[in-house]
Design an enzyme around this catalytic site. Structure first.
Site, PDB file in Angstrom:
ATOM      1  N   CYS A  73      47.238  95.763  81.710  1.00 47.72           N
ATOM      2  CA  CYS A  73      46.188  96.595  82.071  1.00 47.72           C
ATOM      3  C   CYS A  73      46.414  97.532  83.194  1.00 47.72           C
ATOM      4  O   CYS A  73      47.667  97.896  83.451  1.00 47.72           O
ATOM      5  CB  CYS A  73      44.711  95.662  82.229  1.00 47.72           C
ATOM      6  SG  CYS A  73      44.986  94.800  84.009  1.00 47.72           S
ATOM      7  N   ARG A  74      45.321  98.089  84.060  1.00 43.03           N
ATOM      8  CA  ARG A  74      45.522  98.864  85.060  1.00 43.03           C
ATOM      9  C   ARG A  74      46.194  97.991  86.058  1.00 43.03           C
ATOM     10  O   ARG A  74      47.328  98.850  86.860  1.00 43.03           O
ATOM     11  CB  ARG A  74      44.382  99.708  85.442  1.00 43.03           C
ATOM     12  CG  ARG A  74      44.535 100.831  86.480  1.00 43.03           C
ATOM     13  CD  ARG A  74      43.186 101.554  86.623  1.00 43.03           C
ATOM     14  NE  ARG A  74      43.437 102.755  87.311  1.00 43.03           N
ATOM     15  CZ  ARG A  74      43.113 102.967  88.781  1.00 43.03           C
ATOM     16  NH1 ARG A  74      42.443 101.934  89.297  1.00 43.03           N
ATOM     17  NH2 ARG A  74      43.312 104.099  89.245  1.00 43.03           N
TER      18      ARG A  74
END
Length: 121
Positions: A73-74
């Protein structure tokens, strides 16, 4: 490719690359960020499956089914949630420490939806 570590272990971006890139790679890099983030920039060859859709019961994309998964993810928080969810579904999963921020900081490429140089949204 060497075997993935135990389910729900966290891996570095270097390990993620080793598990998911190249001719011997058996695992899929699964990006669980939302559409705007994916469009801005993602790892080349990653498969897109937003956490919101997975949490709502969506199936994995066909390219990720029945294969070991390296979830990103981020920053690493949503990937942990996705790893737990997918492990509960019976998938073999690890997640990437630091997410796409760490991926980019390590100098690995980030591309946009058109294959051009992308950014981390």
């Amino acid at each position: 490719m060497s075997l993935l570590p135990h389910d729900q272990d966290r891996v570095t971006v270097d390990e993620a690359v080793r598990y998911t890139q190249g001719a011997d790679a058996a695992a899929v890099l699964l990006d669980v960020r939302e559409q705007r983030e994916w469009d801005a920039g993602h790892a080349p060859g990653a498969v897109y499956a937003p956490l919101s859709a997975l949490a709502a019961g969506a199936a994995l994309p066909s390219a990720a089914q029945a294969r070991p998964l390296v979830v990103i993810c981020r920053s690493g928080q949503r990937s942990q949630q996705a790893a737990a969810l997918l492990t509960a579904r019976g998938a073999r999963v690890v997640d990437v420490k630091g997410g796409m921020r760490a991926w980019s900081a390590a100098g690995y490429p980030v591309v946009d939806e058109h294959g051009n140089s992308g950014s981390i949204a």
